[in-house]
Design a protein around this motif. Structure first.
Motif, PDB file in Angstrom:
ATOM      1  N   ASP A  90       0.805  -1.224   0.000  1.00 34.79           N
ATOM      2  CA  ASP A  90       0.000   0.000   0.000  1.00 34.79           C
ATOM      3  C   ASP A  90       0.837   1.273   0.000  1.00 34.79           C
ATOM      4  O   ASP A  90       0.476   2.250   0.638  1.00 34.79           O
ATOM      5  CB  ASP A  90      -0.955   0.004   1.195  1.00 34.79           C
ATOM      6  N   GLY A  91       1.945   1.297  -0.690  1.00 35.09           N
ATOM      7  CA  GLY A  91       2.718   2.521  -0.817  1.00 35.09           C
ATOM      8  C   GLY A  91       3.694   2.777   0.305  1.00 35.09           C
ATOM      9  O   GLY A  91       4.266   3.854   0.367  1.00 35.09           O
ATOM     10  N   ALA A  92       3.898   1.835   1.178  1.00 31.63           N
ATOM     11  CA  ALA A  92       4.792   2.045   2.310  1.00 31.63           C
ATOM     12  C   ALA A  92       6.042   1.182   2.201  1.00 31.63           C
ATOM     13  O   ALA A  92       6.062   0.158   1.533  1.00 31.63           O
ATOM     14  CB  ALA A  92       4.072   1.746   3.624  1.00 31.63           C
ATOM     15  N   LEU A  93       7.064   1.652   2.863  1.00 30.69           N
ATOM     16  CA  LEU A  93       8.292   0.880   3.032  1.00 30.69           C
ATOM     17  C   LEU A  93       8.202   0.130   4.352  1.00 30.69           C
ATOM     18  O   LEU A  93       7.616   0.646   5.316  1.00 30.69           O
ATOM     19  CB  LEU A  93       9.507   1.820   3.118  1.00 30.69           C
ATOM     20  N   GLN A  94       8.777  -1.056   4.421  1.00 31.60           N
ATOM     21  CA  GLN A  94       8.927  -1.748   5.694  1.00 31.60           C
ATOM     22  C   GLN A  94      10.333  -1.424   6.186  1.00 31.60           C
ATOM     23  O   GLN A  94      11.305  -1.720   5.500  1.00 31.60           O
ATOM     24  CB  GLN A  94       8.733  -3.257   5.553  1.00 31.60           C
ATOM     25  N   VAL A  95      10.451  -0.776   7.348  1.00 31.55           N
ATOM     26  CA  VAL A  95      11.739  -0.279   7.837  1.00 31.55           C
ATOM     27  C   VAL A  95      12.106  -0.933   9.165  1.00 31.55           C
ATOM     28  O   VAL A  95      11.261  -1.075  10.058  1.00 31.55           O
ATOM     29  CB  VAL A  95      11.698   1.263   8.020  1.00 31.55           C
ATOM     30  N   GLU A  96      13.364  -1.297   9.263  1.00 27.45           N
ATOM     31  CA  GLU A  96      13.937  -1.837  10.500  1.00 27.45           C
ATOM     32  C   GLU A  96      15.169  -1.012  10.837  1.00 27.45           C
ATOM     33  O   GLU A  96      16.079  -0.884  10.001  1.00 27.45           O
ATOM     34  CB  GLU A  96      14.370  -3.298  10.317  1.00 27.45           C
ATOM     35  N   LEU A  97      15.208  -0.428  12.018  1.00 28.77           N
ATOM     36  CA  LEU A  97      16.390   0.269  12.532  1.00 28.77           C
ATOM     37  C   LEU A  97      16.896  -0.583  13.681  1.00 28.77           C
ATOM     38  O   LEU A  97      16.236  -0.701  14.715  1.00 28.77           O
ATOM     39  CB  LEU A  97      16.027   1.676  13.004  1.00 28.77           C
ATOM     40  N   VAL A  98      18.053  -1.217  13.469  1.00 26.28           N
ATOM     41  CA  VAL A  98      18.541  -2.228  14.404  1.00 26.28           C
ATOM     42  C   VAL A  98      19.937  -1.880  14.897  1.00 26.28           C
ATOM     43  O   VAL A  98      20.826  -1.575  14.098  1.00 26.28           O
ATOM     44  CB  VAL A  98      18.553  -3.621  13.729  1.00 26.28           C
ATOM     45  N   ALA A 158      23.134  -3.276  17.645  1.00 23.69           N
ATOM     46  CA  ALA A 158      23.694  -4.581  18.012  1.00 23.69           C
ATOM     47  C   ALA A 158      22.920  -5.237  19.147  1.00 23.69           C
ATOM     48  O   ALA A 158      22.793  -6.458  19.190  1.00 23.69           O
ATOM     49  CB  ALA A 158      25.157  -4.428  18.396  1.00 23.69           C
ATOM     50  N   ASP A 159      22.349  -4.433  20.043  1.00 25.60           N
ATOM     51  CA  ASP A 159      21.700  -4.988  21.226  1.00 25.60           C
ATOM     52  C   ASP A 159      20.171  -4.947  21.217  1.00 25.60           C
ATOM     53  O   ASP A 159      19.535  -5.450  22.132  1.00 25.60           O
ATOM     54  CB  ASP A 159      22.204  -4.261  22.476  1.00 25.60           C
ATOM     55  N   ARG A 160      19.570  -4.333  20.158  1.00 21.46           N
ATOM     56  CA  ARG A 160      18.108  -4.229  20.169  1.00 21.46           C
ATOM     57  C   ARG A 160      17.575  -3.735  18.826  1.00 21.46           C
ATOM     58  O   ARG A 160      18.310  -3.165  18.028  1.00 21.46           O
ATOM     59  CB  ARG A 160      17.642  -3.266  21.258  1.00 21.46           C
ATOM     60  N   THR A 161      16.289  -3.972  18.620  1.00 23.89           N
ATOM     61  CA  THR A 161      15.595  -3.333  17.514  1.00 23.89           C
ATOM     62  C   THR A 161      15.150  -1.980  18.039  1.00 23.89           C
ATOM     63  O   THR A 161      14.356  -1.894  18.978  1.00 23.89           O
ATOM     64  CB  THR A 161      14.384  -4.163  17.055  1.00 23.89           C
ATOM     65  N   VAL A 214      18.405  -0.566   8.437  1.00 21.13           N
ATOM     66  CA  VAL A 214      19.488   0.274   8.929  1.00 21.13           C
ATOM     67  C   VAL A 214      20.111  -0.500  10.085  1.00 21.13           C
ATOM     68  O   VAL A 214      19.456  -0.725  11.100  1.00 21.13           O
ATOM     69  CB  VAL A 214      18.971   1.654   9.404  1.00 21.13           C
ATOM     70  N   LEU A 215      21.342  -0.937   9.875  1.00 24.24           N
ATOM     71  CA  LEU A 215      22.030  -1.772  10.857  1.00 24.24           C
ATOM     72  C   LEU A 215      23.234  -1.011  11.383  1.00 24.24           C
ATOM     73  O   LEU A 215      24.095  -0.594  10.615  1.00 24.24           O
ATOM     74  CB  LEU A 215      22.482  -3.079  10.210  1.00 24.24           C
ATOM     75  N   ALA A 267      22.572   2.632  17.921  1.00 24.48           N
ATOM     76  CA  ALA A 267      21.574   3.570  17.410  1.00 24.48           C
ATOM     77  C   ALA A 267      20.740   4.041  18.587  1.00 24.48           C
ATOM     78  O   ALA A 267      20.324   3.235  19.426  1.00 24.48           O
ATOM     79  CB  ALA A 267      20.698   2.899  16.357  1.00 24.48           C
ATOM     80  N   VAL A 268      20.517   5.348  18.646  1.00 25.59           N
ATOM     81  CA  VAL A 268      19.797   5.939  19.771  1.00 25.59           C
ATOM     82  C   VAL A 268      18.703   6.850  19.225  1.00 25.59           C
ATOM     83  O   VAL A 268      18.987   7.735  18.409  1.00 25.59           O
ATOM     84  CB  VAL A 268      20.750   6.757  20.671  1.00 25.59           C
ATOM     85  N   LEU A 269      17.460   6.641  19.669  1.00 27.75           N
ATOM     86  CA  LEU A 269      16.378   7.531  19.281  1.00 27.75           C
ATOM     87  C   LEU A 269      16.616   8.908  19.890  1.00 27.75           C
ATOM     88  O   LEU A 269      17.152   9.027  20.996  1.00 27.75           O
ATOM     89  CB  LEU A 269      15.035   6.984  19.747  1.00 27.75           C
TER      90      LEU A 269
END
Length: 133
Positions: free
Chosen positions: A5-13, A15-18, A82-83, A87-89
């Motif tokens: 439906d027009g969206a990307l499936q994104v994973e920001l991962v 080493a220790d967590r998603t 994105v691996l 990574a910190v929000l």
């Protein structure tokens, strides 16, 4: 292409967590070749990330901002990964600690490259936090 439906499936991962996972309309990241924007239908891509900010425009309209310590960006069939080692929000970032890290004098015989990377990481955290404040 995946039919989502027009969206990307994104994973920001990290080493220790998603750190974040979900559907998005756009991802912006900084690679060693420069900034890249990913939209639905983007050509397959595998690239090295720099220590910088990643922005994810979530499908619900929210913008997710994170600081990453290098890593990899992979795009294939409307899936973006994105691996990164770390990574910190943006909302998790302690801006005062990042500023202190930026101002900290080098300790011992830290290689020039290591010192530059420490500074880039602190700057990326500050930029990420400022984007959501």
């Amino acid at each position: 292409m995946a039919d989502n439906d027009g969206a990307l499936q994104v994973e920001l991962v990290a080493a220790d967590r998603t750190v974040w996972s979900g559907r998005a309309t756009m991802v912006i990241a900084r690679t060693v070749e420069g900034d890249v924007g990913i939209l639905r239908g983007h050509a397959p891509l595998l690239s090295l990330l720099t220590d910088a900010v990643v922005e994810i425009s979530a499908e619900d309209g929210d913008v997710v901002v994170a600081a990453v310590d290098g890593g990899f960006l992979s795009v294939a069939a409307d899936r973006v990964s994105v691996l990164s080692e770390r990574a910190v929000l943006a909302e998790e970032i302690d801006v005062d600690a990042a500023r202190a890290e930026l101002d900290r004098q080098p300790e011992g015989d830290l290689a020039e490259d290591d010192e530059e990377r420490r500074i880039r990481r602190a700057e990326a955290r500050i930029r990420a936090a400022e984007k959501v404040r």
